[in-house]
Design a protein around this motif. Structure first.
Motif, short mmCIF file in Angstrom:
data_model
loop_
_atom_site.label_atom_id
_atom_site.label_comp_id
_atom_site.label_asym_id
_atom_site.label_seq_id
_atom_site.Cartn_x
_atom_site.Cartn_y
_atom_site.Cartn_z
N LEU A 28 -129.62 37.05 -24.44
CA LEU A 28 -129.57 36.44 -24.77
C LEU A 28 -128.19 35.80 -25.10
N PRO A 29 -127.45 35.47 -24.36
CA PRO A 29 -126.42 33.97 -24.34
C PRO A 29 -127.04 32.70 -23.87
N PHE A 30 -128.08 33.16 -23.47
CA PHE A 30 -128.95 31.76 -23.46
C PHE A 30 -130.34 30.87 -24.33
N PHE A 31 -129.85 31.39 -25.73
CA PHE A 31 -130.68 30.37 -26.71
C PHE A 31 -129.74 31.05 -28.26
N GLU A 32 -130.74 30.29 -28.71
CA GLU A 32 -130.02 30.50 -29.99
C GLU A 32 -131.01 29.93 -31.32
N PHE A 33 -131.62 30.37 -32.37
CA PHE A 33 -132.28 29.99 -33.96
C PHE A 33 -131.20 29.09 -34.39
N ARG A 34 -131.79 27.77 -34.66
CA ARG A 34 -131.18 27.17 -35.74
C ARG A 34 -131.90 26.75 -36.77
N GLU A 35 -131.88 26.57 -38.05
CA GLU A 35 -132.44 25.35 -39.07
C GLU A 35 -132.70 23.98 -39.17
N LEU A 36 -133.23 23.29 -39.06
CA LEU A 36 -132.70 21.65 -38.48
C LEU A 36 -133.96 21.40 -40.21
N SER A 37 -133.21 20.53 -40.74
CA SER A 37 -134.38 20.16 -42.28
C SER A 37 -134.66 18.60 -41.51
N HIS A 38 -135.61 17.84 -42.99
CA HIS A 38 -136.57 16.97 -42.91
C HIS A 38 -135.66 16.06 -42.82
N PRO A 104 -139.02 20.24 -42.37
CA PRO A 104 -138.10 21.54 -42.19
C PRO A 104 -138.48 22.03 -40.73
N SER A 105 -137.85 22.92 -39.88
CA SER A 105 -138.40 23.40 -39.07
C SER A 105 -137.18 24.40 -38.82
N LYS A 106 -137.50 25.70 -37.71
CA LYS A 106 -136.67 27.08 -37.08
C LYS A 106 -137.30 26.32 -35.84
N VAL A 107 -135.60 26.34 -35.38
CA VAL A 107 -136.01 25.92 -34.26
C VAL A 107 -134.82 26.83 -32.79
N VAL A 108 -135.47 27.28 -31.83
CA VAL A 108 -134.68 27.75 -30.63
C VAL A 108 -134.66 26.99 -29.49
N PHE A 109 -133.32 26.67 -29.44
CA PHE A 109 -132.43 26.09 -28.73
C PHE A 109 -132.21 26.72 -26.77
N LEU A 110 -132.97 26.42 -25.99
CA LEU A 110 -132.76 27.24 -25.14
C LEU A 110 -131.96 26.33 -24.07
N HIS A 111 -131.11 26.54 -23.41
CA HIS A 111 -129.86 26.93 -22.37
C HIS A 111 -130.90 26.23 -21.23
N PRO A 112 -130.49 25.46 -20.20
CA PRO A 112 -131.18 25.43 -18.54
C PRO A 112 -131.17 26.92 -18.53
N LYS A 113 -129.70 27.32 -18.53
CA LYS A 113 -130.19 28.62 -17.46
C LYS A 113 -131.41 29.55 -18.19
N PHE A 114 -131.19 29.76 -19.40
CA PHE A 114 -132.92 30.38 -20.17
C PHE A 114 -133.26 30.55 -18.86
N PHE A 115 -134.18 29.49 -18.35
CA PHE A 115 -134.91 29.79 -17.77
C PHE A 115 -135.16 30.08 -16.04
N SER A 116 -134.03 30.12 -15.51
CA SER A 116 -133.22 29.95 -14.52
C SER A 116 -133.27 31.63 -14.20
N GLU A 117 -132.65 31.91 -15.82
CA GLU A 117 -132.17 33.32 -15.66
C GLU A 117 -133.72 34.44 -15.42
N ALA A 118 -134.32 33.57 -16.74
CA ALA A 118 -135.63 34.89 -16.88
C ALA A 118 -136.07 34.80 -15.16
N ALA A 119 -136.07 33.78 -14.79
CA ALA A 119 -137.64 33.66 -13.66
C ALA A 119 -136.34 34.39 -12.50
N LYS A 120 -134.97 34.88 -12.43
CA LYS A 120 -134.41 35.70 -10.98
C LYS A 120 -134.88 37.60 -12.44
#
Length: 198
Positions: A28-38, A104-120
């Motif tokens: 959870l600390p490594f990603f965040e949902f955000r709304e983006l406008s056109h 208009p989009s909904k995007v998950v912002f992923l910190h690079p640590k998301f990938f390294s921590e998930a791989a662990k």
């Protein structure tokens, strides 16, 4: 957590990379949902890219601008696609590119640590990420070859194969920019394909 469990993001990584609900709780600390406008920019040239972007809903584009201010589109990212300037993220260098929401989009912002921590947490995730990277390199090589060696018609047919659901979502001039041709040339290619179909 409820938003996460209903998301395409959760479904994608549980089905393809075998992450569990418990894994996601730890991540959870490594990603965040955000709304983006056109037409909202997520990255501009000169900025350092800090996140990878998973498209939950909507459509992003990855582009450069030449000295005349003309857009050159390198990639589109519809739902369930991942986008980011990998070299800027990993080498902490200013990007040469722009990332912008076309819709208009909904995007998950992923910190690079998301990938390294998930791989662990999960070996299957590490293997999936490795395959995804190899697939990205494969498509990048194909894209370079298409721009250097393919006809406009061949490039357009490859675009349809790669992005089958974008023809009605993206203006013709953007498709032409992606293909490296003028909108007039794209119109000719479309007429030629329509004629061949009869």
């Amino acid at each position: 957590m409820e938003e996460l469990l209903k998301s395409n993001f959760y479904k994608y990584y549980t089905e393809k990379a075998f992450l569990t609900e418990s894994d996601f709780e730890q991540l959870l600390p490594f990603f965040e949902f955000r709304e983006l406008s056109h037409n909202q920019y997520i990255l501009r040239a000169g900025e350092v890219c800090k996140h990878f972007l998973f498209v939950e809903e909507g459509l992003l584009q990855f582009l450069s601008l030449d000295e005349k201010g003309v857009e050159h589109i390198l990639q589109f990212a519809p739902e369930n696609w991942l986008m980011g300037d990998r070299s800027s993220v990993y080498f902490d260098e200013p990007s040469l590119y722009y990332i912008k929401a076309i819709e208009p989009s909904k995007v998950v912002f992923l910190h690079p640590k998301f990938f390294s921590e998930a791989a662990k947490l999960r070996l299957e995730f590490a293997m999936f990420t490795e395959r995804s990277l190899q697939r990205s390199v494969y498509y990048l090589q194909r894209r370079i070859n298409s721009l250097l060696a393919m006809t406009a018609k061949e490039r357009y047919l490859e675009f349809i194969e790669l992005y089958p659901n974008l023809l009605l979502r993206v203006p013709q001039w953007m498709i032409a920019s992606y293909l490296g041709i003028t909108p007039e040339s794209l119109s000719r290619v479309r007429r030629e394909i329509a004629k061949d179909s009869f």
